[in-house]
Design a protein around this motif. Structure first.
Motif, short mmCIF file in Angstrom:
data_model
loop_
_atom_site.label_atom_id
_atom_site.label_comp_id
_atom_site.label_asym_id
_atom_site.label_seq_id
_atom_site.Cartn_x
_atom_site.Cartn_y
_atom_site.Cartn_z
N ARG A 106 -38.90 -2.34 -25.75
CA ARG A 106 -40.10 -1.71 -26.30
C ARG A 106 -39.78 -0.78 -27.46
O ARG A 106 -40.57 -0.66 -28.40
CB ARG A 106 -40.78 -0.86 -25.22
CG ARG A 106 -41.53 -1.68 -24.22
CD ARG A 106 -42.00 -0.82 -23.07
NE ARG A 106 -42.87 -1.59 -22.23
CZ ARG A 106 -44.20 -1.70 -22.40
NH1 ARG A 106 -44.81 -1.00 -23.34
NH2 ARG A 106 -44.90 -2.48 -21.61
N VAL A 107 -38.64 -0.11 -27.36
CA VAL A 107 -38.25 0.82 -28.43
C VAL A 107 -38.11 0.05 -29.75
O VAL A 107 -38.58 0.49 -30.80
CB VAL A 107 -36.91 1.52 -28.07
CG1 VAL A 107 -36.47 2.46 -29.18
CG2 VAL A 107 -37.02 2.24 -26.73
N LEU A 108 -37.50 -1.11 -29.66
CA LEU A 108 -37.28 -1.93 -30.85
C LEU A 108 -38.59 -2.56 -31.33
O LEU A 108 -38.86 -2.61 -32.53
CB LEU A 108 -36.26 -3.02 -30.48
CG LEU A 108 -35.59 -3.76 -31.61
CD1 LEU A 108 -34.90 -2.79 -32.56
CD2 LEU A 108 -34.58 -4.75 -31.02
N LEU A 109 -39.40 -3.03 -30.38
CA LEU A 109 -40.69 -3.61 -30.75
C LEU A 109 -41.54 -2.56 -31.48
O LEU A 109 -42.20 -2.88 -32.48
CB LEU A 109 -41.43 -4.13 -29.50
CG LEU A 109 -40.81 -5.36 -28.82
CD1 LEU A 109 -41.45 -5.60 -27.45
CD2 LEU A 109 -40.95 -6.62 -29.69
N SER A 110 -41.50 -1.33 -30.99
CA SER A 110 -42.26 -0.25 -31.65
C SER A 110 -41.79 -0.05 -33.08
O SER A 110 -42.60 0.17 -33.99
CB SER A 110 -42.11 1.07 -30.90
OG SER A 110 -42.61 0.96 -29.61
N ALA A 111 -40.47 -0.09 -33.26
CA ALA A 111 -39.92 0.12 -34.60
C ALA A 111 -40.35 -1.01 -35.54
O ALA A 111 -40.67 -0.77 -36.71
CB ALA A 111 -38.40 0.24 -34.56
N LEU A 112 -40.34 -2.26 -35.03
CA LEU A 112 -40.76 -3.39 -35.87
C LEU A 112 -42.26 -3.30 -36.16
O LEU A 112 -42.71 -3.63 -37.27
CB LEU A 112 -40.43 -4.73 -35.20
CG LEU A 112 -38.96 -5.05 -34.95
CD1 LEU A 112 -38.82 -6.43 -34.30
CD2 LEU A 112 -38.14 -5.00 -36.23
N ALA A 113 -43.02 -2.83 -35.17
CA ALA A 113 -44.46 -2.66 -35.38
C ALA A 113 -44.70 -1.60 -36.46
O ALA A 113 -45.53 -1.78 -37.36
CB ALA A 113 -45.15 -2.29 -34.08
#
Ligand code: SAH
Ligand code: TRP
Length: 338
Positions: A106-113
């Protein structure tokens, strides 16, 4: 790529698709692995069979244990560096092998978002409930995200990972799960993974636990509360249920030690007394001598050099190594040499 006829597809409003390659009748590997493993001169079982629903719950509990530092260390690296990883890769998609609950992802998905590139997430896991749950939760939490879930074995079903689109992709393999392969199998596996990546465009994001004080390592795999011991014994419960065996899990002791020469943690189950086990579905009778040990998992620990060498042997070039402030765990980015 089209799923086989037996695969199950679930499309809700078009944002979630789940393909399963582990329908009954296809999943014969437990039977074969048990037959192979328990008839070897030194008995062993492969680790992927730990993770039934109960096993997945126990693993979640392991990640919260004070002794089990890898999850927290890897998470802290992601928290510190996710924005930079998003920038360095420009990724529109994450394919995650052994995705589990995808808590750290999720941390990475948030950054890509936040970078405005996030489009699709492709979780690959043997545990169907986990793939479905994280598909539901992540599409609810990340507006516009598409999830293409794969219920399958990452050692056998990588060809079902959908083709990459125009945007760059990250293949994530977190949690130090790569350490559960023996060295030769590890390089072979990394070579397969490299085939999902385009040179210079896509990246492997690999989590590896680092060599450190054996006492710290051993505590991480032999916690005071006995959760890891329960997790280890769970594989016997899976065999009892799936193959009609009559293992007495409580009669096996959990053993975890750091092999200083090979630099891996080895997990075993030790028979507390002589035992005879029947596995009717396999027509197999197995004897255990008192104190005989069954190997259930290795968890290899890395040095930066070992990591570089393994990646190079798989045709991957390291572009970045990130560690947590305490230097316990490493996350690396690499790309095929082309
Ligand atoms: N990535 C998560 C979970 C790690 S635990 C984290 O970092 O916390 C390992 C995960 O890999 C489990 O969810 C397990 O179900 C999955 N797994 C283990 N062997 C597998 C295999 N051969 N194929 C697909 N998934 C596998
Ligand atoms: N991939 C994890 C690791 O090697 C899995 C794990 C943690 C594990 N604790 C375990 C597997 C105990 C089996 C038993 O760190």
């Amino acid at each position: 790529m089209n799923p086989p006829a037996s695969a199950v597809s679930t499309a809700t409003d078009g944002t979630i698709v789940v393909h399963s390659y582990l329908r009954p009748g296809e999943e014969r590997t437990l039977a074969e692995d048990v037959l192979d493993g328990l008839t070897k001169p030194f008995k062993e079982l492969p680790p992927k069979h730990f993770y039934d629903t109960r096993g997945a719950e126990l693993f979640d509990q392991i990640c919260e244990l004070p002794e089990y530092y890898p999850t927290r260390a890897e998470r802290s690296i992601l928290v510190l560096h996710a924005a930079q990883i998003a920038h360095a890769t420009g990724a529109g998609e994450i394919v995650e092998l052994g995705s589990g609950t995808a808590e750290k992802t999720r941390v990475l998905l948030s950054a890509l978002a936040a970078a405005g590139t996030l489009r699709r997430y492709v979780p690959v896991d043997v545990t169907e409930a986990m793939v479905r749950r994280c598909a539901d939760e992540l599409t609810a939490d990340f507006g516009g995200l598409h999830v293409h879930g794969i219920v399958g074995d990452f050692e056998r079903h990588l060809s079902h990972v959908p083709r990459a689109d125009d945007e760059p992709r990250i293949v994530a393999f977190l949690g130090g799960t790569i350490g559960n392969f023996t060295p030769g199998a590890r390089r072979r596996f990394l070579r397969q993974v490299a085939r999902l990546l385009r040179p210079g465009v896509d990246h492997l994001l690999l989590g590896t636990d680092l060599v450190k004080d054996p006492a710290v390592l051993e505590a991480a795999y032999d916690d005071a509360a006995g959760v890891t011991a329960e997790f280890n014994r769970n594989v016997l419960r899976v065999i009892n249920r799936e193959l009609g065996a009559d293992f007495e899990p409580e009669a096996f002791e959990h053993v975890a030690f750091f092999d200083r020469e090979r630099e891996w943690i080895e997990m075993r189950l030790r028979a507390s007394r002589r035992m005879h086990v029947s596995i009717p579905e396999l027509g197999l009778e197995v004897d255990f001598a008192a104190r005989e040990e069954l190997r259930t998992e290795i968890s290899a620990k890395f040095t930066p050099q070992r990591l570089r060498d393994d990646l190079a042997a798989a045709g991957l070039e390291l572009t970045q190594i990130l560690t947590d402030p305490a230097g316990q765990f490493a996350l690396s980015l690499s790309t095929p040499t082309g």
